[in-house]
Design an enzyme around this catalytic site. Sequence first.
Site, mmCIF file in Angstrom:
data_model
loop_
_atom_site.group_PDB
_atom_site.id
_atom_site.type_symbol
_atom_site.label_atom_id
_atom_site.label_comp_id
_atom_site.label_asym_id
_atom_site.label_seq_id
_atom_site.Cartn_x
_atom_site.Cartn_y
_atom_site.Cartn_z
ATOM 1 N N ILE A 1 0.834 -1.205 0.000
ATOM 2 C CA ILE A 1 0.000 0.000 0.000
ATOM 3 C C ILE A 1 0.871 1.259 0.000
ATOM 4 O O ILE A 1 0.548 2.258 -0.654
ATOM 5 C CB ILE A 1 -0.941 -0.032 1.220
ATOM 6 C CG1 ILE A 1 -1.958 -1.175 1.062
ATOM 7 C CG2 ILE A 1 -1.647 1.300 1.406
ATOM 8 C CD1 ILE A 1 -2.721 -1.516 2.332
ATOM 9 N N TYR B 1 -1.159 -7.622 16.711
ATOM 10 C CA TYR B 1 -1.077 -6.743 15.534
ATOM 11 C C TYR B 1 -2.276 -5.781 15.526
ATOM 12 O O TYR B 1 -2.115 -4.567 15.382
ATOM 13 C CB TYR B 1 -1.070 -7.573 14.243
ATOM 14 C CG TYR B 1 -1.439 -6.780 13.012
ATOM 15 C CD1 TYR B 1 -0.521 -5.928 12.393
ATOM 16 C CD2 TYR B 1 -2.732 -6.856 12.456
ATOM 17 C CE1 TYR B 1 -0.877 -5.176 11.270
ATOM 18 C CE2 TYR B 1 -3.089 -6.111 11.340
ATOM 19 C CZ TYR B 1 -2.158 -5.277 10.752
ATOM 20 O OH TYR B 1 -2.515 -4.530 9.652
ATOM 21 N N LYS C 1 -2.483 -1.611 15.763
ATOM 22 C CA LYS C 1 -3.145 -0.716 14.805
ATOM 23 C C LYS C 1 -4.160 0.178 15.526
ATOM 24 O O LYS C 1 -4.319 1.347 15.193
ATOM 25 C CB LYS C 1 -3.837 -1.513 13.698
ATOM 26 C CG LYS C 1 -2.939 -2.419 12.872
ATOM 27 C CD LYS C 1 -1.760 -1.698 12.263
ATOM 28 C CE LYS C 1 -2.149 -0.696 11.199
ATOM 29 N NZ LYS C 1 -0.938 -0.031 10.642
HETATM 30 N N1 NAP Z 1 -3.139 -5.097 3.346
HETATM 31 C C1 NAP Z 1 -4.217 -4.948 4.087
HETATM 32 O O1 NAP Z 1 -5.288 -5.543 3.823
HETATM 33 C C2 NAP Z 1 -4.209 -4.040 5.280
HETATM 34 C C3 NAP Z 1 -5.381 -3.969 6.054
HETATM 35 C C4 NAP Z 1 -5.405 -3.103 7.131
HETATM 36 C C5 NAP Z 1 -4.304 -2.313 7.410
HETATM 37 N N2 NAP Z 1 -3.168 -2.418 6.662
HETATM 38 C C6 NAP Z 1 -2.050 -1.563 7.020
HETATM 39 O O2 NAP Z 1 -1.578 -0.910 5.851
HETATM 40 C C7 NAP Z 1 -0.171 -0.706 5.942
HETATM 41 C C8 NAP Z 1 0.514 -1.288 4.728
HETATM 42 O O3 NAP Z 1 0.166 -2.670 4.639
HETATM 43 P P1 NAP Z 1 0.633 -3.567 3.411
HETATM 44 O O4 NAP Z 1 -0.404 -4.620 3.235
HETATM 45 O O5 NAP Z 1 1.034 -2.721 2.283
HETATM 46 O O6 NAP Z 1 1.925 -4.261 4.055
HETATM 47 P P2 NAP Z 1 3.270 -4.788 3.359
HETATM 48 O O7 NAP Z 1 3.039 -5.062 1.914
HETATM 49 O O8 NAP Z 1 3.756 -5.900 4.229
HETATM 50 O O9 NAP Z 1 4.260 -3.555 3.462
HETATM 51 C C9 NAP Z 1 4.670 -3.133 4.733
HETATM 52 C C10 NAP Z 1 5.704 -2.037 4.578
HETATM 53 O O10 NAP Z 1 6.151 -1.675 5.889
HETATM 54 C C11 NAP Z 1 7.577 -1.731 5.900
HETATM 55 N N3 NAP Z 1 8.141 -1.994 7.232
HETATM 56 C C12 NAP Z 1 7.962 -3.078 8.013
HETATM 57 N N4 NAP Z 1 8.702 -2.956 9.135
HETATM 58 C C13 NAP Z 1 9.361 -1.780 9.053
HETATM 59 C C14 NAP Z 1 10.283 -1.092 9.882
HETATM 60 N N5 NAP Z 1 10.731 -1.620 11.032
HETATM 61 N N6 NAP Z 1 10.739 0.114 9.495
HETATM 62 C C15 NAP Z 1 10.334 0.665 8.325
HETATM 63 N N7 NAP Z 1 9.482 0.049 7.478
HETATM 64 C C16 NAP Z 1 9.003 -1.154 7.841
HETATM 65 C C17 NAP Z 1 7.902 -2.842 4.933
HETATM 66 O O11 NAP Z 1 9.253 -2.784 4.571
HETATM 67 P P3 NAP Z 1 10.063 -4.100 4.048
HETATM 68 O O12 NAP Z 1 9.807 -4.161 2.581
HETATM 69 O O13 NAP Z 1 11.457 -3.772 4.410
HETATM 70 O O14 NAP Z 1 9.518 -5.275 4.801
HETATM 71 C C18 NAP Z 1 6.946 -2.501 3.809
HETATM 72 O O15 NAP Z 1 7.452 -1.430 3.045
HETATM 73 C C19 NAP Z 1 0.268 -1.337 7.257
HETATM 74 O O16 NAP Z 1 0.334 -0.348 8.237
HETATM 75 C C20 NAP Z 1 -0.857 -2.316 7.564
HETATM 76 O O17 NAP Z 1 -0.985 -2.535 8.955
HETATM 77 C C21 NAP Z 1 -3.111 -3.267 5.609
#
Ligand code: NAP
Length: 305
Positions: free
Chosen positions: A21, A170, A174
């Site tokens: 995202i 988790y 959030k």
């Molecule tokens: N996907 C969903 O359905 C969903 C639903 C509700 C909320 N969210 C929220 O939306 C956000 C993005 O989710 P996503 O699905 O895109 O997740 P994702 O694809 O797993 O991407 C997560 C991002 O966070 C980075 N990250 C993790 N640990 C970190 C750290 N210690 N320092 C800096 N960066 C770090 C990762 O970097 P690396 O590449 O280095 O791992 C990656 O760029 C999150 O906050 C998640 O909780 C997502």
Amino acid sequence: MPQTVCATDRVYLVTGGNAGIGYFTAEQLAGTGATVVLGSRSAPRADAAMAAIRARVPGARVRSVGLDLADLGSLQATVDSLEVGRLDAVVHNAGVFLEGTEPKRTGDGNEMHFGTNHLGHFALTYWLMPLLEAAQDARIVTVGSFAAKSERLDLDDLQSRTDYQAKRTYARSKLAQMYFGLELDRRLRAAGSTVSSVVVHPGGALESLTPSRPPVHVRKAGTALRMAPVGLVLQGKHAGARPAVRAVLDPRIAGGELWGPRVFGLRGRPHRERLWTQLTDTETAQRLWQASADLTGVAPTAARR
Ligand SMILES: NC(=O)c1ccc[n+]([C@@H]2O[C@H](COP(=O)([O-])OP(=O)(O)OC[C@H]3O[C@@H](n4cnc5c(N)ncnc54)[C@H](OP(=O)(O)O)[C@@H]3O)[C@@H](O)[C@H]2O)c1
């Protein structure tokens, strides 16, 4: 709406802008002509994301800084390395979601979800505040989660020491972020700050419903067709980015609001949601704030006007 906005003189930071995202948030913001900085813990992954953005957005102004939210002591240096005089918005997007039954801890000793997702962004906001206040009407956009809707915070066990279940911990991290975003806005308003804080969530955003952006993400052949029924309920990460992008760009959105996808909070165009019941509990928000300040040694403050 956002893609038509022109924001060429703006500077935005997206945490975790190298994947998922966060990548699409950065790509969509770069499409406005703004300078977009990706906060990433991996330089090669940030380089790949910047190449993908440039391939989609000719002339994109995009760069990256090293960011590890799990290392609180590194965040001041990250902010220094931005090398900007002001910041128009930060999207607190990065997040960890671990599996397994054993809790993990950050180098600072905090539970990994709470320490990274909440405390990391809490402390980052502290260091960013002078740059945000130097901009006109800057925004802090915190990405929460639908998963937090059915959760409650346990203020006596914020680090899940007595009750660790990865999924639940988790979701609580959030929820903590969402309390933070709302409490931050109340404090900014009380101080008469021009900075505002908005909370968003992306709904349910799956890789398998996400269009390819090589080399960051490549959707396998046949996946789109196979996943079509799921797409009636959930969405891809490109769509999951839209509430955050709208919260950055739309001047009609005010601090303290909650935005998420229109259809059951899971998919569709961004719309404003009523604050979830637990999020209206300002006493919990204040106690979380104090605990977060104690754990990080800092607390975001606006210069009183
Ligand atoms: N996907 C969903 O359905 C969903 C639903 C509700 C909320 N969210 C929220 O939306 C956000 C993005 O989710 P996503 O699905 O895109 O997740 P994702 O694809 O797993 O991407 C997560 C991002 O966070 C980075 N990250 C993790 N640990 C970190 C750290 N210690 N320092 C800096 N960066 C770090 C990762 O970097 P690396 O590449 O280095 O791992 C990656 O760029 C999150 O906050 C998640 O909780 C997502």
